[in-house]
Design an enzyme around this catalytic site. Structure first.
Site, PDB file in Angstrom:
ATOM      1  N   SER A   1      -4.843   3.244   3.968  1.00 57.13           N
ATOM      2  CA  SER A   1      -5.030   2.512   2.719  1.00 57.13           C
ATOM      3  C   SER A   1      -5.162   1.010   2.993  1.00 57.13           C
ATOM      4  O   SER A   1      -6.021   0.325   2.441  1.00 57.13           O
ATOM      5  CB  SER A   1      -3.848   2.794   1.791  1.00 57.13           C
ATOM      6  OG  SER A   1      -4.003   2.111   0.579  1.00 57.13           O
TER       7      SER A   1
ATOM      8  N   HIS B   1       7.487  -7.357  -2.180  1.00 56.59           N
ATOM      9  CA  HIS B   1       7.257  -6.720  -0.872  1.00 56.59           C
ATOM     10  C   HIS B   1       8.265  -7.245   0.164  1.00 56.59           C
ATOM     11  O   HIS B   1       8.129  -6.966   1.348  1.00 56.59           O
ATOM     12  CB  HIS B   1       5.848  -7.044  -0.360  1.00 56.59           C
ATOM     13  CG  HIS B   1       4.738  -6.338  -1.083  1.00 56.59           C
ATOM     14  ND1 HIS B   1       4.806  -5.028  -1.470  1.00 56.59           N
ATOM     15  CD2 HIS B   1       3.502  -6.783  -1.458  1.00 56.59           C
ATOM     16  CE1 HIS B   1       3.657  -4.685  -2.064  1.00 56.59           C
ATOM     17  NE2 HIS B   1       2.868  -5.736  -2.068  1.00 56.59           N
TER      18      HIS B   1
ATOM     19  N   LYS C   1       0.819  -1.224   0.000  1.00 58.34           N
ATOM     20  CA  LYS C   1       0.000   0.000   0.000  1.00 58.34           C
ATOM     21  C   LYS C   1       0.847   1.266   0.000  1.00 58.34           C
ATOM     22  O   LYS C   1       0.473   2.282   0.576  1.00 58.34           O
ATOM     23  CB  LYS C   1      -0.995   0.024   1.175  1.00 58.34           C
ATOM     24  CG  LYS C   1      -1.829  -1.234   1.344  1.00 58.34           C
ATOM     25  CD  LYS C   1      -2.461  -1.737   0.055  1.00 58.34           C
ATOM     26  CE  LYS C   1      -3.572  -0.859  -0.454  1.00 58.34           C
ATOM     27  NZ  LYS C   1      -4.114  -1.355  -1.743  1.00 58.34           N
TER      28      LYS C   1
END
Length: 285
Positions: free
Chosen positions: A130, A100, A45
């Site tokens: 988010s 990630h 995010k």
């Protein structure tokens, strides 16, 4: 559903089982990174989808065909997710990927390669908001509860990919030298054209002024949000319920101010600043 049903535990990190398997993580660990690969790394995010759109256009000379015809997870797959094994061999050089993962968990071939990294970070308060909305619409993530409850989970690292502070710290003091390009979500909002120019220089690529302008216009958040190949509207509603929240929501800076109470703001700032002590990492307070 309990966390055990939804997540794999990988080196202490919670990874959603929908897109991570033991096999996909084995593939990730043994992945052969090539010298001309470019990997976008983010904490979830933080602008991943946005950077996926931008990077490919810069690497392929501003050709819009792939970003308008191929879903983003097939044109630039996550190295640790199940699609990587299906897609990676079909990509032509220079290949682009996203991840990630924290620095120390990258595949061993990454460290011995000359592959480049674009690391995008974002104000953790906006990341939290988010992520909170994402948890509400994604069936493969746990119910976040209230924002305050979710903030406690976020600060403790009991969310996918662990603590935000651990992630940004892991990628900060690397020995990658000029192989890594740092950019913030806030810089991209403020001066997207300037960011694109800096990225082109980092990648050793050239684009005409006209092509740069076209790419900048296409990659403005409001325009990219309409691209079905990038906005996740192709994902079945059972997996991501866009009636609850759109995947690409607002694309603004400071949305956290609409959600944080003064108490939560104070608690959050204190916790994050404590974790970042002794580093040069700053975020807008």
């Amino acid at each position: 559903m309990s966390s055990n049903d939804l997540y794999l535990l990988y080196h202490g990190l919670l990874l959603p089982k929908t897109v991570h398997t033991d096999d996909s993580l084995k593939y990730f660990e043994s992945f052969q990174v090539q010298d001309d690969d470019v990997i976008v790394v983010t904490y979830p995010k933080s602008g991943t989808t946005w950077m996926q759109e931008i990077l490919l256009l810069l690497l392929n000379g501003g050709d819009f065909t792939p970003v308008l015809t191929i879903p983003n997870w097939d044109r630039m797959p996550w190295l640790e997710e199940t699609r990587a094994a299906e897609i990676a061999e079909k990509l032509s050089a220079p290949r682009a990927f996203v991840s990630h993962m924290p620095y120390h968990l990258m595949p061993s071939s990454f460290f011995s390669s000359k592959a480049k990294v674009i690391y995008v970070s974002r104000n953790p308060k906006d990341v939290l908001v988010s992520s909170f909305h994402f948890h509400q619409m994604a069936s493969f993530l746990h119910d976040p509860g209230t924002l305050e409850e979710f903030a406690d989970q976020f600060l403790a690292g009991n969310v996918m990919f662990g603590k935000w502070t651990d992630h940004v710290k892991s990628w900060r003091n690397t020995d990658l030298g000029d192989r890594i390009f740092y950019v913030t979500y806030e810089e991209m909002i403020q001066d997207l054209h300037g960011v694109l120019e800096r990225m082109l220089f980092f990648l050793g690529k050239c684009l005409s002024k006209e092509a740069q302008t076209r790419v900048t216009e296409h990659c403005a958040f409001i325009n990219m949000k309409q691209n079905k190949m990038s906005n996740y509207s192709l994902v079945p509603e059972a997996v991501m319920d866009t009636k609850k929240s759109t995947f690409l929501r607002k694309g603004i800076v400071g949305d956290w101010k609409n959600y944080f109470s003064p108490e939560l703001e104070s608690k959050f700032n204190t916790a994050i600043c404590e974790e970042l002590k002794g580093t040069d990492i700053k975020f807008p307070i």
